[in-house]
Structures are given as C-alpha cells and as structure tokens.
Design a protein around this motif. Structure first.
Motif, PDB file in Angstrom:
ATOM      1  N   LYS A  95       0.947  -1.206   0.084  1.00 37.61           N
ATOM      2  CA  LYS A  95      -0.087   0.034  -0.068  1.00 37.61           C
ATOM      3  C   LYS A  95       0.883   1.098  -0.048  1.00 37.61           C
ATOM      4  O   LYS A  95       0.490   2.353  -0.595  1.00 37.61           O
ATOM      5  N   VAL A  96       2.102   1.205   0.613  1.00 32.70           N
ATOM      6  CA  VAL A  96       2.971   2.261   0.473  1.00 32.70           C
ATOM      7  C   VAL A  96       3.879   2.480  -0.823  1.00 32.70           C
ATOM      8  O   VAL A  96       4.321   3.567  -0.727  1.00 32.70           O
ATOM      9  N   PHE A  97       3.677   1.307  -1.407  1.00 35.99           N
ATOM     10  CA  PHE A  97       4.374   1.684  -2.755  1.00 35.99           C
ATOM     11  C   PHE A  97       3.723   2.075  -4.026  1.00 35.99           C
ATOM     12  O   PHE A  97       2.642   1.812  -4.150  1.00 35.99           O
ATOM     13  N   LYS A  98       4.523   2.896  -4.697  1.00 31.51           N
ATOM     14  CA  LYS A  98       3.639   3.537  -5.925  1.00 31.51           C
ATOM     15  C   LYS A  98       4.281   2.630  -7.020  1.00 31.51           C
ATOM     16  O   LYS A  98       3.203   2.289  -7.731  1.00 31.51           O
ATOM     17  N   SER A  99       5.054   1.916  -6.987  1.00 34.28           N
ATOM     18  CA  SER A  99       5.656   0.799  -8.035  1.00 34.28           C
ATOM     19  C   SER A  99       6.607  -0.080  -7.396  1.00 34.28           C
ATOM     20  O   SER A  99       7.419   0.127  -6.390  1.00 34.28           O
ATOM     21  N   PHE A 100       6.598  -1.160  -8.025  1.00 30.57           N
ATOM     22  CA  PHE A 100       7.717  -2.303  -7.764  1.00 30.57           C
ATOM     23  C   PHE A 100       7.964  -3.057  -8.776  1.00 30.57           C
ATOM     24  O   PHE A 100       7.026  -3.656  -9.663  1.00 30.57           O
ATOM     25  N   LYS A 101       9.420  -2.996  -9.480  1.00 32.25           N
ATOM     26  CA  LYS A 101       9.426  -3.647 -10.587  1.00 32.25           C
ATOM     27  C   LYS A 101      10.947  -4.521 -10.542  1.00 32.25           C
ATOM     28  O   LYS A 101      11.581  -4.127  -9.850  1.00 32.25           O
ATOM     29  N   PHE A 102      10.725  -5.669 -11.170  1.00 29.04           N
ATOM     30  CA  PHE A 102      12.101  -6.681 -11.059  1.00 29.04           C
ATOM     31  C   PHE A 102      12.596  -6.591 -12.354  1.00 29.04           C
ATOM     32  O   PHE A 102      12.093  -6.418 -13.381  1.00 29.04           O
ATOM     33  N   THR A 103      14.056  -6.389 -12.334  1.00 24.96           N
ATOM     34  CA  THR A 103      14.648  -6.385 -13.710  1.00 24.96           C
ATOM     35  C   THR A 103      15.857  -7.375 -13.502  1.00 24.96           C
ATOM     36  O   THR A 103      15.947  -7.845 -12.224  1.00 24.96           O
ATOM     37  N   TYR A 122      17.682 -11.056  -9.003  1.00 16.71           N
ATOM     38  CA  TYR A 122      16.787  -9.978  -9.573  1.00 16.71           C
ATOM     39  C   TYR A 122      17.608  -8.625  -9.008  1.00 16.71           C
ATOM     40  O   TYR A 122      18.320  -8.863  -7.879  1.00 16.71           O
ATOM     41  N   ILE A 123      17.156  -7.675  -9.620  1.00 10.87           N
ATOM     42  CA  ILE A 123      17.261  -6.334  -9.080  1.00 10.87           C
ATOM     43  C   ILE A 123      15.901  -5.793  -9.005  1.00 10.87           C
ATOM     44  O   ILE A 123      15.144  -5.959  -9.855  1.00 10.87           O
ATOM     45  N   TYR A 124      15.455  -5.396  -7.561  1.00 12.47           N
ATOM     46  CA  TYR A 124      14.239  -4.597  -7.841  1.00 12.47           C
ATOM     47  C   TYR A 124      14.298  -3.327  -7.528  1.00 12.47           C
ATOM     48  O   TYR A 124      15.210  -2.666  -6.671  1.00 12.47           O
ATOM     49  N   THR A 125      13.275  -2.530  -7.889  1.00  8.46           N
ATOM     50  CA  THR A 125      13.149  -0.942  -7.740  1.00  8.46           C
ATOM     51  C   THR A 125      11.887  -0.648  -7.359  1.00  8.46           C
ATOM     52  O   THR A 125      10.756  -1.345  -7.833  1.00  8.46           O
ATOM     53  N   ILE A 126      11.746  -0.102  -6.283  1.00  8.82           N
ATOM     54  CA  ILE A 126      10.734   0.302  -5.478  1.00  8.82           C
ATOM     55  C   ILE A 126      10.376   1.793  -5.550  1.00  8.82           C
ATOM     56  O   ILE A 126      11.556   2.453  -4.974  1.00  8.82           O
ATOM     57  N   VAL A 127       9.393   2.293  -5.692  1.00 10.24           N
ATOM     58  CA  VAL A 127       9.079   3.890  -5.549  1.00 10.24           C
ATOM     59  C   VAL A 127       8.216   3.827  -4.474  1.00 10.24           C
ATOM     60  O   VAL A 127       7.177   3.301  -4.587  1.00 10.24           O
TER      61      VAL A 127
END
Length: 172
Positions: A95-103, A122-127
């Motif tokens: 709920k606190v995340f704007k986005s969550f992406k795995f690369t 993986y590398i994850y990027t959370i906004v």
C-alpha cells in the motif's frame, strides 16, 4: 579349512546384504526428462505468478500459491506462514509503494519429485509514495535480491512450502 569357511561366511553375508539392495527407493527410478521439464515449467509459472502479483502491487490472489503450513523468511527474519506474512507484512507494505519492478530476473529450478527447489536472482526497484502526514517524500530504492524456495506438488499443484528472500545494496 574350518577356520577359512568361518571367515568367509561373514564376508559373503555382507556382500549379499549390501551388494543386493532391494529396497523400493523411488529415487533410483529414472523419471522421464519430459516430466522433469514439465515440472520445471509449472514451478516457474508459480514463481512468475507471485512475482507478477508483487509488481502489480496486489497479492490478494497469491494465497493459493503457498501451502497452508508454509514458512516465509525475509532478510534474516522468520515471518511465519505466508498467510501471516501476507496480512501483517506484504499487504501493508504494498500500500505504501507507488511501483515495484523486477529487472535482470533469472530463475533456476531443480526437481526431485515431489519437491522442487528454486533460486531467483534479480534487481528490484521500489518507488515509495510520498506521505505528507508522515513527512515522507517520494523515494526510489533499488537493491540486488535473491530468493530461494522449496515447493511441493500437492494434489497435482505446485505449492511453496518455504520461501526466503534477502537483498543488499547494489555495489557501484
């Protein structure tokens, strides 16, 4: 002559007992390659479904991916069953995340029926969303992650029994 036969009898018994293993150990049976490849594909689908749910910020439909008696470990901590982890950790966090992406996602699966073992890297990027009430600015977090899982084929469906994930800062 009698002494020689007394010495040979135990040797012959050992050869017979240990040289002729007649136990019905299923691991000695060769499982067809097609069955192993199908199992690997099915396990990867389960892991992908979980990953996609996280990226979609909605884990509501993930409970069936895990066994009832599952255990989740995250960054050195025991989170309990997946149901507990979902309600008390994952849902509130998403709920606190704007986005969550795995690369750079890679998965390796090995099968030893009825179990499967996986390693995901993986590398994850959370906004993280800004929150004025909590004086939190929007920020981005990128980390290198790894997850391992033990799955079991239960009633024809692969279920995650154990899931462990951890992450570290990306070294520059």
């Amino acid at each position: 002559m009698k002494t020689l036969s007394i010495r040979i009898i135990p040797f012959v018994l050992l050869v017979v007992l240990f040289g002729c293993n007649t136990t019905s150990n299923n691991t000695s049976k060769k499982i067809p390659d097609e069955k192993i490849e199908t199992a690997k594909t099915d396990v990867k689908k389960v892991l992908k479904e979980y990953k996609n749910a996280i990226e979609n910020l909605s884990a509501d439909n993930t409970i069936d991916l895990f066994a009832k008696n599952s255990a989740v470990f995250e960054s050195g901590g025991l989170e309990g069953t997946y149901e507990n982890y979902l309600e008390h950790h994952l849902k509130p966090e998403l709920k606190v995340f704007k986005s969550f992406k795995f690369t750079n996602y890679k998965v390796d699966v090995s099968i030893d029926l009825p179990y499967a073992f996986s390693t995901e890297t993986y590398i994850y990027t959370i906004v993280v969303k800004a929150d004025k009430e909590k004086a939190r600015k929007e920020r981005t977090i990128s980390q290198k992650g790894v997850a391992t899982a033990v799955l079991k084929n239960i009633d024809g469906k692969w279920k995650i029994l154990k899931y462990h994930s951890s992450a570290r800062r990306i070294r520059k």
